[in-house]
Design a protein around this motif. Structure first.
Motif, PDB file in Angstrom:
ATOM      1  N   ILE A   3       0.869  -1.193   0.000  1.00  0.00           N
ATOM      2  CA  ILE A   3       0.000   0.000   0.000  1.00  0.00           C
ATOM      3  C   ILE A   3       0.893   1.226   0.000  1.00  0.00           C
ATOM      4  CG2 ILE A   3      -1.675   1.327   1.347  1.00  0.00           C
ATOM      5  CD1 ILE A   3      -2.853  -1.271   2.310  1.00  0.00           C
ATOM      6  N   LEU A  15      -4.351   7.007  -0.060  1.00  0.00           N
ATOM      7  CA  LEU A  15      -3.809   5.646   0.000  1.00  0.00           C
ATOM      8  C   LEU A  15      -4.170   4.917  -1.285  1.00  0.00           C
ATOM      9  CD1 LEU A  15      -4.574   4.251   3.579  1.00  0.00           C
ATOM     10  CD2 LEU A  15      -2.477   5.313   2.747  1.00  0.00           C
ATOM     11  N   VAL A  17      -4.375   1.184  -2.647  1.00  0.00           N
ATOM     12  CA  VAL A  17      -4.386  -0.198  -2.166  1.00  0.00           C
ATOM     13  C   VAL A  17      -4.501  -1.136  -3.369  1.00  0.00           C
ATOM     14  CG1 VAL A  17      -5.488  -1.852  -0.615  1.00  0.00           C
ATOM     15  CG2 VAL A  17      -5.593   0.597  -0.090  1.00  0.00           C
ATOM     16  N   LYS A  74      -7.062  -5.272   4.019  1.00  0.00           N
ATOM     17  CA  LYS A  74      -5.769  -4.626   3.773  1.00  0.00           C
ATOM     18  C   LYS A  74      -5.751  -3.203   4.325  1.00  0.00           C
ATOM     19  CE  LYS A  74      -3.908  -6.986  -0.300  1.00  0.00           C
ATOM     20  NZ  LYS A  74      -3.228  -6.737  -1.588  1.00  0.00           N
ATOM     21  N   LEU A  75      -6.823  -2.489   4.091  1.00  0.00           N
ATOM     22  CA  LEU A  75      -6.914  -1.095   4.529  1.00  0.00           C
ATOM     23  C   LEU A  75      -6.849  -0.996   6.050  1.00  0.00           C
ATOM     24  CD1 LEU A  75      -7.321   1.816   3.554  1.00  0.00           C
ATOM     25  CD2 LEU A  75      -9.785   1.421   3.646  1.00  0.00           C
ATOM     26  N   TYR A  78      -3.411  -1.912   7.452  1.00  0.00           N
ATOM     27  CA  TYR A  78      -2.435  -0.851   7.194  1.00  0.00           C
ATOM     28  C   TYR A  78      -2.594   0.278   8.209  1.00  0.00           C
ATOM     29  CZ  TYR A  78       0.056   2.922   4.826  1.00  0.00           C
ATOM     30  OH  TYR A  78       0.907   3.955   4.528  1.00  0.00           O
ATOM     31  N   ASN A 106      -6.168  -1.335  -8.618  1.00  0.00           N
ATOM     32  CA  ASN A 106      -5.673  -0.352  -7.659  1.00  0.00           C
ATOM     33  C   ASN A 106      -6.839   0.523  -7.201  1.00  0.00           C
ATOM     34  OD1 ASN A 106      -2.859  -0.887  -7.480  1.00  0.00           O
ATOM     35  ND2 ASN A 106      -2.582   0.005  -9.520  1.00  0.00           N
TER      36      ASN A 106
END
Length: 441
Positions: A3, A15, A17, A74-75, A78, A106
């Motif tokens: 990321i 961001l 991702v 994932k977010l 992170y 993306n």
């Protein structure tokens, strides 16, 4: 995790991702395989539907769902790993021509970052710390009220000097319709008071509000008018007399003293006043503390300067509720909540820098004392610890109550911290003077 973060400025970032085929392919195939096992499509036995047909019918929806799950995981990971201090939640950047036909994606998210700032509790401006005294006038008035309260009440048909009235204040245009009890000596305007003399139950007396009381704030009590409207209010009101009473004051003797405070606790008028003074000033401490807390809050808001990612937060407000808001509505909502948000950030920094925390023992002790006070009000002066602990356990099993009590405990911790670290100047006032100070007069 791959990321990437692009800082737009000190308060805004984007961001990016990535979600690759390797991230989602197996998950999508497993879900589609489960669909195939249970699919009921005419012309095919259960479990024999061709995967190509399942893919055609459900593939896109399953892909979207699984990619979204991976994206959120994932977010969130992170944000935790990077320990980012953000305001609101990440906002996805909408791309009109997003291509779902590719295998790797993306996704961009806008972030609103919490500002960096310092809080100076020991700044030069001194906050007034009030000590409220029950003065002789208040004590004499309170003794007289007790005599009237415990005296013999006599109903009357005609108003005379010294009588008490039950009246309804009415002014339809200003939404005034309040029934309350008054004595004529409460009016500063003696001409208005004289209008009631000789009137009977059911009569209506018209008077004006301007200068009616020695303090306009009394309009809040008697007419139930908002504070913002009381200053200089000049309207005509009708006062309907609902009842007239007079009272023979109770004698200030031992029988009354015992009734008020328990047998033998006080034995003279001087001791009665001392007891009233002690009880009143205990309550005044809470009011003085609340004003001090309010004043420190305002001082911190004025003296602690920092910017907010306002445009991001307005955009976030548009989409964060159950119903989307227009940009104008979101801006209005942000304007209403900005002050509260700023203080939350200031308070959070103070708590972190001074290591203010609430332990479960703190919460139990606070709740226990609160329950003891409440039980004492109902005459239960010596409850057992077992009874107290049982009630505490029941109260703290309620999440809403626990949250509310936790806020009170933290408020007390903040108050003590402010008393230690904020520069103050002491001022001793009567309660009447304090009320004037409270409203800036």
């Amino acid at each position: 995790m791959n990321i990437t973060r692009t800082n737009v400025d000190a308060l805004n970032a984007v961001l990016t991702v990535p979600v690759t085929k390797a991230d989602y392919a197996d998950k999508v195939q497993k879900v589609l395989a489960d669909y195939r096992k249970n699919a009921a499509i005419p012309g095919f036995r259960k479990g024999t539907v061709p995967m190509s047909l399942i893919q055609k019918q459900y593939g896109k929806a399953v892909l979207l769902e699984e990619v979204n799950k991976i994206l959120q995981e994932k977010l969130n990971s992170y944000l935790v790993e990077e320990k980012l201090d953000i305001l609101g939640n990440p906002l996805p950047k909408v791309t009109q021509d997003f291509d779902w036909e590719t295998e790797n994606y993306n996704f961009d998210f806008e972030l609103g970052l919490a500002p960096e700032f310092t809080v100076d509790l020991a700044a030069k401006n001194a906050i007034t710390s009030y000590t409220i005294i029950a003065d002789d006038k208040m004590l004499n008035d309170q003794v007289e009220r007790i005599q009237k309260q415990y005296g013999k009440l006599i109903s009357k048909e005609t108003v005379e000097e010294g009588d008490d009235l039950n009246v309804t204040f009415i002014n339809e245009a200003n939404g005034i319709n309040n029934t309350t009890s008054i004595s004529l000596d409460v009016f500063k305007d003696k001409k208005a008071a004289k209008k009631f003399i000789g009137k009977k139950v059911g009569d209506v007396v018209s008077i004006g509000t301007k200068g009616l009381f020695d303090d306009d704030h009394k309009l809040m009590d008697y007419l139930k008018v908002d504070h913002d409207l009381v200053h200089g209010l000049d309207v005509a009101i009708d006062v309907k007399i609902e009842g007239i009473t007079t009272s023979e004051k109770a004698e200030l003797n031992q029988e009354l003293f015992d009734k008020l405070f328990g047998e033998g606790v006080v034995t003279s008028v001087e001791e009665v006043k001392a007891k009233i003074k002690e009880d009143a000033e205990k309550q005044f401490v809470q009011q003085a503390d609340q004003k001090f807390l309010n004043d420190v809050t305002e001082f911190l808001l004025e003296s602690t300067k920092f910017d907010l990612p306002s445009e991001f937060l307005i955009k976030w407000l548009q989409n964060s509720g159950e119903q989307p808001l227009s940009e104008a509505q979101a801006r209005e909502e942000f304007a209403k909540s900005e002050k509260g948000l700023r203080y939350q950030l200031i308070e959070g920094k103070i708590m972190a820098e001074n290591q203010l925390q609430i332990t479960f023992e703190d919460l139990k002790a606070f709740t226990s004392e609160l329950i003891k006070k409440q039980m004492a009000q109902f005459g239960q002066m010596n409850p057992t610890q077992e009874d107290i602990d049982g009630i505490v356990a029941r109260v703290l099993s309620n999440q809403d109550e626990t949250r509310r009590l936790s806020e009170q405990v933290m408020s007390e911790k903040m108050l003590q911290l402010f008393k230690e670290k904020v520069k103050t100047k002491s001022k001793e006032v009567s309660y009447e003077q304090f009320v004037k100070e409270m409203y800036g007069e």
